[in-house]
Write an enzyme that holds these catalytic residues in place. Sequence first.
Site, PDB file in Angstrom:
ATOM      1  N   LEU A  32       0.829  -1.214   0.000  1.00 59.37           N
ATOM      2  CA  LEU A  32       0.000   0.000   0.000  1.00 59.37           C
ATOM      3  C   LEU A  32       0.863   1.263   0.000  1.00 59.37           C
ATOM      4  O   LEU A  32       1.920   1.310   0.625  1.00 59.37           O
ATOM      5  CB  LEU A  32      -0.931   0.001   1.219  1.00 59.37           C
ATOM      6  CG  LEU A  32      -1.885  -1.190   1.349  1.00 59.37           C
ATOM      7  CD1 LEU A  32      -2.893  -0.949   2.488  1.00 59.37           C
ATOM      8  CD2 LEU A  32      -2.637  -1.482   0.050  1.00 59.37           C
ATOM      9  N   GLY A  35      -1.588   6.355  -2.659  1.00 61.09           N
ATOM     10  CA  GLY A  35      -2.755   6.232  -3.535  1.00 61.09           C
ATOM     11  C   GLY A  35      -3.826   5.413  -2.842  1.00 61.09           C
ATOM     12  O   GLY A  35      -5.006   5.778  -2.825  1.00 61.09           O
ATOM     13  N   HIS A  36      -3.400   4.281  -2.235  1.00 67.14           N
ATOM     14  CA  HIS A  36      -4.366   3.462  -1.485  1.00 67.14           C
ATOM     15  C   HIS A  36      -4.883   4.245  -0.271  1.00 67.14           C
ATOM     16  O   HIS A  36      -6.064   4.165   0.062  1.00 67.14           O
ATOM     17  CB  HIS A  36      -3.703   2.173  -0.980  1.00 67.14           C
ATOM     18  CG  HIS A  36      -3.219   1.268  -2.083  1.00 67.14           C
ATOM     19  ND1 HIS A  36      -1.890   1.060  -2.348  1.00 67.14           N
ATOM     20  CD2 HIS A  36      -3.901   0.540  -2.998  1.00 67.14           C
ATOM     21  CE1 HIS A  36      -1.777   0.218  -3.366  1.00 67.14           C
ATOM     22  NE2 HIS A  36      -2.971  -0.107  -3.777  1.00 67.14           N
ATOM     23  N   GLN A  64      -4.699 -12.808 -12.334  1.00 69.60           N
ATOM     24  CA  GLN A  64      -4.568 -11.643 -13.204  1.00 69.60           C
ATOM     25  C   GLN A  64      -3.143 -11.399 -13.690  1.00 69.60           C
ATOM     26  O   GLN A  64      -2.856 -10.372 -14.298  1.00 69.60           O
ATOM     27  CB  GLN A  64      -5.148 -10.399 -12.526  1.00 69.60           C
ATOM     28  CG  GLN A  64      -4.399  -9.905 -11.309  1.00 69.60           C
ATOM     29  CD  GLN A  64      -5.186  -8.808 -10.589  1.00 69.60           C
ATOM     30  OE1 GLN A  64      -6.169  -9.064  -9.897  1.00 69.60           O
ATOM     31  NE2 GLN A  64      -4.755  -7.560 -10.771  1.00 69.60           N
ATOM     32  N   ASP A 156      -6.130   3.037 -12.865  1.00 73.85           N
ATOM     33  CA  ASP A 156      -6.342   1.856 -13.704  1.00 73.85           C
ATOM     34  C   ASP A 156      -7.676   2.034 -14.407  1.00 73.85           C
ATOM     35  O   ASP A 156      -8.674   1.387 -14.065  1.00 73.85           O
ATOM     36  CB  ASP A 156      -6.343   0.597 -12.825  1.00 73.85           C
ATOM     37  CG  ASP A 156      -5.009   0.426 -12.133  1.00 73.85           C
ATOM     38  OD1 ASP A 156      -3.998   0.302 -12.837  1.00 73.85           O
ATOM     39  OD2 ASP A 156      -4.971   0.464 -10.886  1.00 73.85           O
ATOM     40  N   LEU A 190       1.212   7.212  -8.579  1.00 70.39           N
ATOM     41  CA  LEU A 190       1.653   6.255  -7.560  1.00 70.39           C
ATOM     42  C   LEU A 190       1.248   4.845  -7.973  1.00 70.39           C
ATOM     43  O   LEU A 190       0.144   4.624  -8.469  1.00 70.39           O
ATOM     44  CB  LEU A 190       1.025   6.585  -6.207  1.00 70.39           C
ATOM     45  CG  LEU A 190       1.379   7.947  -5.621  1.00 70.39           C
ATOM     46  CD1 LEU A 190       0.841   8.060  -4.196  1.00 70.39           C
ATOM     47  CD2 LEU A 190       2.874   8.185  -5.626  1.00 70.39           C
TER      48      LEU A 190
END
Length: 519
Positions: A32, A35-36, A64, A156, A190
């Site tokens: 983390l 951004g998180h 993934q 994303d 980030l």
Amino acid sequence: MQLLENCAQLQAWCREARSSSPLHFVPTMGALHSGHRSLITRAARKLGAADPRVLVSVFVNPLQFGPNEDFGHYPRSLEADAALAEAAGAAALFAPSVAELYPEGQEELTRVQPPQSLQQGLCGRHRPGHFDGVATVVLRLLGLIRPDQLLLGEKDWQQLVILQRVVGDLGLPVQVIGCPTQREADGLALSSRNRYLTPAQRQRAAALPRALTAAAAAPLPAGTPLEAATAGVRQQLEQAGLVVDYVETVCPRSLKPRAELSGLTLLAAAAHCGPSRLIDHVFLMSRAPIVAIDGPAGAGKSTVTRAFAERLGLIYLDTGAMYRAVTWLVQQSGVEAGDADAVAPLLQDLDLQLSTGAAGRQRVSVNGHDVTEAIRSPEVTAQVSVVAAHGCVRDALTRQQQAMGERGGLVAEGRDIGTAVFPDAELKVFLTATVAERARRRALDLEQRGFAVPALAELEAQIAERDHLDSSRAVAPLTQAADAEELITDGLSIDAVIEQLVQLFRQRVPHDAWPEPGS
Ligand code: PAF
């Protein structure tokens, strides 16, 4: 903060949490960073009376990752992750093993396959199976957790669009909320994978946001071919020593390729910098966003529009005030309000200005006179609809409103805003309330201002009659634009209406395209 390691613990915790508060979920693969942190902080924000509980998951999802990707050495740092999540306001952290989440093994798993059209371009083309893996794990987590909100980063972008689509297609009762991309001082978005970079690579990585922001710096006219923009970005990335996967321009929602600028357009790129694959994007626009709010009298449009504009840093274009200002001018000139031929000459040299005065209050001036207060007089109120019904008045003010909206960045409220004035607004809202609700509000308002309150039935009849006149008149009748969202405000507080407007706006205009002030 509670640390949950298995599905039974998770489900018990969620059941308890959901019984008393909204449950907001932030899925992550750990490692983390800020951004998180910003996602978790947003998830924990109080919304009116609601005080949500936030669950964060940390799970490096094997489904993934491609065979040659970094699953084996993806950074894992659970202790530090737990500390960051707790400090940011998470109430629980779910960190299952692979066997816990996929007890039947990966071969036997029910998988989710998002539409191919959303996976054909951008990262989907370069990472086959990646988004199937993302959708599969997120759906599994949503099924276990059953949150009210799922918060994802706009960084994303393709992932966000795909998950919004999957959730919508499957009719899952969860709101998918996109949150702004967080960046380093030099613009680099980030990402947990930034930790792979050596100092020299880290410096080179900044070429990605630099090239993208340069391409978005000047507004391009609608219809501009986008090939030069993508070629320019590619060239700058290659010059900086990055190995480009793609530079593409697409429609932000359908993700279909776009060769020319039309509306909001996503310019996205992915490039390898040493061991890291970096992705980033900007939005190209021919002008800043426009919101058009229309609807019948008495639905509370002005109050919510003003507050909504302030919240999103948009200019508030009060077209009603403009019609009032012309009415004031007509009255001052001694001209008969109903006589269109006599009114028309007054519009020739009309100098009508809206500006922001002290404490953010809107000021209105006509031909150099400040008429801010005067346009609220009962005399103006009595004649404004007569003056506003003249074709010449509507034409003159529509032209002026369109000129004011040329650069966008505004929310305009008034009759025919979404149909005649800004037919290409990003968001059109038809804000309304039932006749009974509007009559109730009118009665309350009259009572609070010390006026006699007619019987509710009488108020309802007046409002219904006004609706009928407004929607049947020849010039600029009140009609709902075919592509307008109807928002019925019965039983909603002003804050709740504003919140819904913000959500409608965010479904069309991401934070990365139009950030909120102070965010
Ligand atoms: O964005 C991520 O970190 C992952 O793709 C997600 C959404 C947690 C699914 O594994």
